[in-house]
Write a protein that holds these residues in place. Sequence first.
Motif, PDB file in Angstrom:
ATOM      1  N   THR A  78      -4.590   3.127 -13.806  1.00 35.69           N
ATOM      2  CA  THR A  78      -6.048   3.065 -13.935  1.00 35.69           C
ATOM      3  C   THR A  78      -6.579   1.738 -13.411  1.00 35.69           C
ATOM      4  O   THR A  78      -7.609   1.689 -12.744  1.00 35.69           O
ATOM      5  N   ALA A  79      -5.876   0.647 -13.708  1.00 39.01           N
ATOM      6  CA  ALA A  79      -6.358  -0.680 -13.336  1.00 39.01           C
ATOM      7  C   ALA A  79      -5.981  -1.081 -11.916  1.00 39.01           C
ATOM      8  O   ALA A  79      -6.624  -1.956 -11.342  1.00 39.01           O
ATOM      9  N   SER A 135      -9.958  -8.822 -14.952  1.00 37.98           N
ATOM     10  CA  SER A 135      -9.431  -7.453 -14.877  1.00 37.98           C
ATOM     11  C   SER A 135      -7.907  -7.468 -14.841  1.00 37.98           C
ATOM     12  O   SER A 135      -7.247  -6.653 -15.488  1.00 37.98           O
ATOM     13  N   PRO A 159      -7.417  -4.200  -4.913  1.00 38.22           N
ATOM     14  CA  PRO A 159      -8.183  -3.245  -4.092  1.00 38.22           C
ATOM     15  C   PRO A 159      -7.492  -2.840  -2.796  1.00 38.22           C
ATOM     16  O   PRO A 159      -7.654  -1.728  -2.326  1.00 38.22           O
ATOM     17  N   ASP A 204      -8.740  -1.499  -9.139  1.00 38.31           N
ATOM     18  CA  ASP A 204      -9.694  -2.571  -9.406  1.00 38.31           C
ATOM     19  C   ASP A 204      -9.051  -3.947  -9.267  1.00 38.31           C
ATOM     20  O   ASP A 204      -9.653  -4.882  -8.759  1.00 38.31           O
ATOM     21  N   SER A 257     -12.251 -10.298 -11.167  1.00 39.17           N
ATOM     22  CA  SER A 257     -10.958  -9.748 -10.766  1.00 39.17           C
ATOM     23  C   SER A 257      -9.830 -10.367 -11.589  1.00 39.17           C
ATOM     24  O   SER A 257      -8.908  -9.670 -11.998  1.00 39.17           O
TER      25      SER A 257
END
Length: 179
Positions: free
Chosen positions: A168-169, A37, A175, A172, A34
């Motif tokens: 988009t991110a 990301s 959440p 992820d 995470s």
Amino acid sequence: MCHPAIFAAVGMGGTAAAGATAAGAAAGAATAGSALSTIGAITAIGGSLLSGIQGMQAAGAQADAIATQMQTERQLAAAQDQRERREMMSQIATQRAELAARGVSLDSATAISLGRSAAQEMSFQSQATRAGAQARQVELSAERQAVQARGVGSLLSGVTSAAGYYLTAAPDVWPGMLK
């Protein structure tokens, strides 16, 4: 001494402690994933924004250079027009002197006609020089506007690309954001 975490890591542990250790390791890996990301998303967003800003700045610098070129060409055209007028005036003066040397009266119809023709030619040449310079100014102005539009387009592209990376991110990286 036996470490249950080692057995859990290689899949040999069957105890509750080994299971708990494996779950903790998985949670740690998820947290690290995470974080990666998040870093990746921030980097992509920042890179897109920076690219757009740099494109806008480059276009601004190019537009400034074109504006400078426009000013220089205006000055050159004015100097050329003055030079052509001085040259034509010199030719008229030479023609007048030649007529006077031949004994032709400067107020005669022939002298006046020649003077009128020379003045019309001077005017035509001056108009041609100014029209050419004006056409070049219009061309450079259009080029400058196109460069500025490309800069704005670059900035908007960077912003929309950054927004795309963010959207988009987001699920992820965060959440709980969509709940």
